[in-house]
Write a protein that holds these residues in place. Structure first.
Motif, short mmCIF file in Angstrom:
data_model
loop_
_atom_site.label_atom_id
_atom_site.label_comp_id
_atom_site.label_asym_id
_atom_site.label_seq_id
_atom_site.Cartn_x
_atom_site.Cartn_y
_atom_site.Cartn_z
N GLU A 91 1.02 -0.95 -0.07
CA GLU A 91 -0.79 -0.16 -0.28
C GLU A 91 0.78 0.91 0.77
O GLU A 91 1.90 1.58 0.97
N ILE A 92 0.42 2.28 -1.21
CA ILE A 92 1.03 3.39 -0.99
C ILE A 92 0.51 4.46 -1.74
O ILE A 92 0.07 4.03 -2.77
N ALA A 93 0.45 5.79 -1.68
CA ALA A 93 -0.47 6.25 -1.85
C ALA A 93 0.36 6.91 -3.34
O ALA A 93 1.56 7.14 -3.60
N PRO A 94 -0.10 7.32 -4.17
CA PRO A 94 0.27 7.85 -5.63
C PRO A 94 1.04 8.47 -5.94
O PRO A 94 2.58 8.55 -6.29
N GLN A 95 1.13 9.94 -5.18
CA GLN A 95 2.31 10.81 -5.37
C GLN A 95 4.13 10.42 -3.91
O GLN A 95 4.95 10.61 -4.89
N ASP A 96 3.65 9.43 -2.78
CA ASP A 96 4.54 8.47 -2.87
C ASP A 96 5.17 7.95 -3.47
O ASP A 96 6.10 7.64 -4.21
N GLN A 97 4.39 7.27 -4.27
CA GLN A 97 4.77 6.00 -5.34
C GLN A 97 5.31 6.89 -6.98
O GLN A 97 6.52 6.61 -7.45
N GLU A 98 5.15 7.93 -7.32
CA GLU A 98 5.68 8.97 -7.89
C GLU A 98 7.12 9.12 -7.31
O GLU A 98 8.06 8.77 -8.41
N ALA A 99 7.33 10.09 -6.46
CA ALA A 99 8.35 10.07 -6.30
C ALA A 99 9.47 9.13 -5.81
O ALA A 99 10.78 9.40 -5.28
N LEU A 100 8.56 8.24 -5.05
CA LEU A 100 9.63 7.43 -4.80
C LEU A 100 10.63 6.12 -7.29
O LEU A 100 11.49 6.21 -6.79
N THR A 101 9.25 6.60 -7.73
CA THR A 101 9.87 6.09 -9.15
C THR A 101 10.23 6.81 -8.98
O THR A 101 11.89 6.56 -9.82
N GLN A 102 10.39 8.46 -9.05
CA GLN A 102 11.53 9.52 -9.58
C GLN A 102 12.62 9.96 -9.58
O GLN A 102 14.42 9.21 -9.59
N PHE A 103 13.48 9.45 -7.95
CA PHE A 103 14.37 8.97 -7.00
C PHE A 103 15.26 7.27 -8.09
O PHE A 103 15.97 7.48 -7.24
N ILE A 104 14.49 6.95 -7.80
CA ILE A 104 14.85 5.05 -8.39
C ILE A 104 15.85 5.65 -10.03
O ILE A 104 16.90 5.11 -9.96
N THR A 105 14.99 6.31 -10.45
CA THR A 105 14.60 6.31 -12.34
C THR A 105 16.08 7.47 -11.74
O THR A 105 17.64 7.14 -12.50
N GLU A 106 16.12 8.06 -11.14
CA GLU A 106 17.88 9.41 -11.33
C GLU A 106 18.94 8.79 -11.06
O GLU A 106 20.17 8.57 -11.20
N GLY A 107 18.71 8.43 -9.98
CA GLY A 107 19.58 7.23 -9.53
C GLY A 107 20.07 6.19 -10.11
O GLY A 107 21.44 5.84 -9.95
N LEU A 108 19.61 5.40 -10.94
CA LEU A 108 20.15 4.28 -11.84
C LEU A 108 20.51 5.44 -13.46
O LEU A 108 21.76 4.68 -14.31
N ARG A 109 20.36 6.65 -13.56
CA ARG A 109 21.40 7.27 -14.56
C ARG A 109 22.58 7.33 -14.28
O ARG A 109 23.16 7.33 -13.74
#
Length: 111
Positions: A91-109
């Motif tokens: 369970e995760i709120a959409p805005q938290d999911q979006e922030a986590l996805t962005q953090f991971i994506t930027e870290g993998l670049r």
């Protein structure tokens, strides 16, 4: 996608545990691997608070333990036993999911 990143995280074993700190070993949109002092049984539910750089509020999520195993860590003080715990987000709120996805994506670049 998994980002190998030590992120200091607070977790609470539900329903009535006390908040404790831990580190992620890797972090993904659907779950994480945590380094802990003790094993947790599969099915155990956790409340997570994951602070992310540049974000005022931590990402909050409910997760479930999928697996747990002992490991030996080697550091300045020598070897010690610890545990790694694999969790999946349930369970995760959409805005938290979006922030986590962005953090991971930027870290993998690549740099």
């Amino acid at each position: 996608m998994r980002l190998r990143a030590p992120v200091e995280t607070t977790y609470t074993v539900l329903p009535d545990g006390r908040p404790q700190r831990t580190l992620t070993k890797d972090l993904g949109v659907g779950g994480a691997r945590l380094v802990m002092d003790k094993l947790l049984a599969p099915g155990t539910q956790l409340q997570l608070a994951i602070p992310l750089p540049g974000r005022e509020q931590p990402v909050n999520a409910i997760a479930e333990v999928v697996w747990s195993g002992e490991v030996e860590l080697t550091g300045r003080a020598g070897q010690r036993r610890s545990a790694e715990v694999g969790i999946r987000t349930v369970e995760i709120a959409p805005q938290d999911q979006e922030a986590l996805t962005q953090f991971i994506t930027e870290g993998l670049r690549p740099d």
